[in-house]
Write a protein that holds these residues in place. Sequence first.
Motif, PDB file in Angstrom:
ATOM      1  N   ILE A   1       2.022   4.162  16.053  1.00  0.00           N
ATOM      2  CA  ILE A   1       0.851   3.315  15.814  1.00  0.00           C
ATOM      3  C   ILE A   1       0.120   3.770  14.546  1.00  0.00           C
ATOM      4  O   ILE A   1      -0.256   2.953  13.698  1.00  0.00           O
ATOM      5  N   LEU A   2      -0.047   5.082  14.409  1.00  0.00           N
ATOM      6  CA  LEU A   2      -0.722   5.614  13.226  1.00  0.00           C
ATOM      7  C   LEU A   2       0.038   5.282  11.939  1.00  0.00           C
ATOM      8  O   LEU A   2      -0.565   4.920  10.928  1.00  0.00           O
ATOM      9  N   LYS A   3       1.335   5.405  11.977  1.00  0.00           N
ATOM     10  CA  LYS A   3       2.156   5.097  10.792  1.00  0.00           C
ATOM     11  C   LYS A   3       2.036   3.622  10.413  1.00  0.00           C
ATOM     12  O   LYS A   3       1.965   3.268   9.229  1.00  0.00           O
ATOM     13  N   LEU A   4       2.029   2.757  11.420  1.00  0.00           N
ATOM     14  CA  LEU A   4       1.937   1.323  11.156  1.00  0.00           C
ATOM     15  C   LEU A   4       0.577   0.910  10.616  1.00  0.00           C
ATOM     16  O   LEU A   4       0.444  -0.107   9.931  1.00  0.00           O
ATOM     17  N   LEU A   5      -0.449   1.713  10.948  1.00  0.00           N
ATOM     18  CA  LEU A   5      -1.807   1.415  10.486  1.00  0.00           C
ATOM     19  C   LEU A   5      -2.130   2.065   9.157  1.00  0.00           C
ATOM     20  O   LEU A   5      -3.170   1.788   8.561  1.00  0.00           O
ATOM     21  N   ALA A   6      -1.273   2.948   8.694  1.00  0.00           N
ATOM     22  CA  ALA A   6      -1.561   3.692   7.470  1.00  0.00           C
ATOM     23  C   ALA A   6      -1.752   2.740   6.293  1.00  0.00           C
ATOM     24  O   ALA A   6      -1.015   1.758   6.153  1.00  0.00           O
ATOM     25  N   PRO A   7      -2.746   3.011   5.434  1.00  0.00           N
ATOM     26  CA  PRO A   7      -2.967   2.147   4.260  1.00  0.00           C
ATOM     27  C   PRO A   7      -1.727   2.094   3.374  1.00  0.00           C
ATOM     28  O   PRO A   7      -1.018   3.091   3.259  1.00  0.00           O
TER      29      PRO A   7
END
Length: 207
Positions: A201-207
Amino acid sequence: MPACSEELSRARREEIINACAELYRTMSFKEVTIKEIGRRTSFTRTSIYNYFQTREEIFLALFRREYELWTEDIAAIERGHETLSEEEFADALARTLTPRGMLLKLMSMNLYDMEESSSLEALVEFKRSYARMLETLSRCAAKFFPRLGEEGVREFVYGFIPFLFGVYPYTSLTGKQRAAMEAAGIPDPGFGVYELTRPVILKLLAP
């Protein structure tokens, strides 16, 4: 149809779905037959066909119910917070999946064949629940991360949902699978649902 008849029909459908869920917790898809489901219900195996045309339709109804339960969890994140950081959102969303073992197990199945073996009416109802889940997840992501924009939200959702279809096999190994991996020299990654999903999830949300 009179209201009492509709209520009785819904109750009987739920009884069939509940029996399917109970069996599927410990059995494989191919082992959960109409006959086995009939043994767990209060009416005959033949009567099941008054409510579902195929075994796959029962599984699809169970799948639909699991999507709806998860959708409620996602909506609760949206309602419960005004703002969330990437880390907070990833934590909250990953935690909604921790108790959703049934949903993840269903996602790991061959959905294509299940849908093909169901009536159009049953499939449309399933797709409506799926659409509500996508809409809720998209709205949630857009609320907390407006920087993503419409296309960014779409990329997040359609990156995350397909990933979930592979989560169960990596987090719920059987004894035989563990033995085979050990014999083949493959280390057990030791992932739980939360540990596997939060970083993605964090990777997909990364700018």
